[in-house]
Scaffold this motif. Structure first.
Motif, short mmCIF file in Angstrom:
data_model
loop_
_atom_site.label_atom_id
_atom_site.label_comp_id
_atom_site.label_asym_id
_atom_site.label_seq_id
_atom_site.Cartn_x
_atom_site.Cartn_y
_atom_site.Cartn_z
N GLN A 48 33.22 -14.10 -68.94
CA GLN A 48 32.37 -14.91 -69.81
C GLN A 48 30.98 -15.07 -69.22
N ASP A 49 30.85 -15.05 -67.90
CA ASP A 49 29.53 -15.11 -67.28
C ASP A 49 28.69 -13.90 -67.70
N ASP A 64 23.79 -21.19 -77.11
CA ASP A 64 23.75 -20.27 -75.98
C ASP A 64 25.09 -20.18 -75.24
N ILE A 65 26.13 -20.80 -75.79
CA ILE A 65 27.45 -20.83 -75.15
C ILE A 65 28.35 -19.78 -75.78
N THR A 66 29.14 -19.10 -74.95
CA THR A 66 30.10 -18.11 -75.44
C THR A 66 31.50 -18.48 -74.96
N ARG A 88 27.66 -14.36 -71.32
CA ARG A 88 26.60 -15.36 -71.46
C ARG A 88 25.25 -14.80 -71.00
N MET A 110 36.63 -21.47 -76.18
CA MET A 110 35.69 -22.40 -76.78
C MET A 110 36.42 -23.32 -77.75
N ARG A 145 29.82 -17.03 -80.16
CA ARG A 145 28.65 -17.68 -79.57
C ARG A 145 28.25 -18.87 -80.44
#
Length: 391
Positions: free
Chosen positions: A322-323, A270-272, A326, A245, A267
């Protein structure tokens, strides 16, 4: 070139040694002005002799002329027989002593005698050999900031790890590694830099270059915490891999997984993504020390960026994608935002609270009750006579 001085002295613990005879030495991590960090070992008798010399050099500050002027801290004299209990009980005293000493005027805290006392000696570089019948026992001070001797760990055997690739050091505080080197880990920092020792060498090593001997997985990695801990970025970072990120300095984020290699899962909304823990600080904390570490070592490399890595284990490390982070994070956030649905009142619920309401279930239609005339019309003649006589 500026003057040489010591920035900080930290007590790591003590060792019980058996060569040439049983004795105890204290382990100090000495942080110098040039951001280098050295581990030195000193007996308490040496420390006390240094304390007496310091008092002789500064009699006013030692309170010899006027006790009210004393600023040099007190230090109890050695006992005739120093056992393990005495070695443990002094740790809190030594921690307080050196914290106070480093806060004294520069003429004391930076005097040549103090600098010489904590310089690395040849004996500090001599580690136990494999030929020794009994190796030293290491006791470490707990990391929760408490100096209570009842919390001292030990004896412990330092954890052993293996290098999966060559590592070239970029500063004097680091230690170079060759593939297959076996090291003992003295300290695991959250930054992802671990302080290790190997034969006659000591220094900081990226955790990503090390693997346990018995398994590819790091047993001490905690579980993800999707509730998240609030942190603030103290240094900007631009993602170099798709699972990382990019963040600017001063952004507020939540940490949901603290991995020991120093790359935490954070986080933002809503993104990690992965982000170096060295660039994070809890809100309200002093970032000066963190900036010094960044300047000294920088963020450690990630395991996925290491070329020619050779593991002794057949299977690879278990890592969440990461999916997965998330999906689990979004699911947790949705549950947190959704208002709680009331349920039926349990028998043990406190009095005074209204019972929980449940959606009404459809009931079968109830036909209208017939009138008295209709009932009489449907009855038989005999029944009618019985009803009439009873009236």
């Amino acid at each position: 070139m500026g003057d040489t001085f010591i920035r900080h002295i930290a007590l790591l613990g003590f060792e019980k040694r058996f060569v040439p005879s049983q004795h105890y030495v204290y382990m100090f991590l000495v942080k110098w002005h040039d951001l280098s960090e050295k581990v030195v070992y000193r007996r308490f008798t040496e420390i006390y002799e240094f304390h007496k010399m310091l008092k002789e050099m500064f009699p006013i500050e030692a309170g010899d002329i006027n006790p009210e002027n004393r600023i040099i801290p007190h230090l109890p004299a050695p006992r005739w027989f120093d056992g393990q209990r005495a070695a443990e009980s002094r740790q809190g005293t030594l921690t307080e002593y050196y914290n106070t000493l480093m806060g004294l005027p520069v003429k004391i805290s930076r005097c040549p005698q103090l600098l010489d006392f904590f310089r690395v000696r040849p004996d500090d570089l001599k580690l136990p050999t494999d030929s020794q019948v009994k190796k030293p026992e290491t006791y470490l001070v707990p990391k929760d900031g408490k100096s209570s001797v009842t919390d001292i760990t030990g004896p412990i055997i330092l954890q052993t790890y293996r290098a999966i690739a060559d590592f070239e050091k970029t500063s004097s505080s680091q230690m170079a590694l060759a593939t297959g080197d076996v090291v003992d880990v003295v300290e695991k920092s959250e930054s992802g830099w671990w302080f290790c020792q190997m034969k006659t060498k000591r220094g900081w090593v990226p955790a990503s270059y090390l693997e346990p001997l018995d398994s590819p997985d790091e047993a001490e990695d905690p579980e993800p915490n999707y509730e998240g801990e609030p942190y603030v970025t103290i240094k900007a970072y631009t993602a170099e891999m798709e699972d990382e990120m990019s963040l600017q300095e001063g952004e507020a984020i939540e940490v949901i997984h603290k991995l020991l290699d120093g790359w935490w899962v954070v986080r933002k909304d809503d993104i990690t993504g992965y982000f170096p823990s060295m660039y994070l600080q809890k809100s309200g904390q002093d970032a000066a020390q963190a900036h010094r570490q960044i300047k000294s070592r920088g963020a450690p490399p990630r395991r996925s960026s290491i070329r020619n890595a050779h593991s002794i284990h057949q299977r690879s490390r278990k890592r969440l994608s990461q999916d997965t982070y998330r999906r689990n994070s979004v699911r947790f956030l949705q549950q947190r935002r959704r208002p709680a649905r009331p349920g039926p009142q349990s028998p043990g619920s406190p009095r005074g609270e209204p019972p929980a309401t449940q959606p009404a279930k459809p009931q079968p239609a109830v036909p209208p009750r017939p009138s008295a005339d209709l009932i009489l019309h449907r009855c038989s003649e005999s029944t009618k006579r019985k009803l009439a006589s009873s009236v």
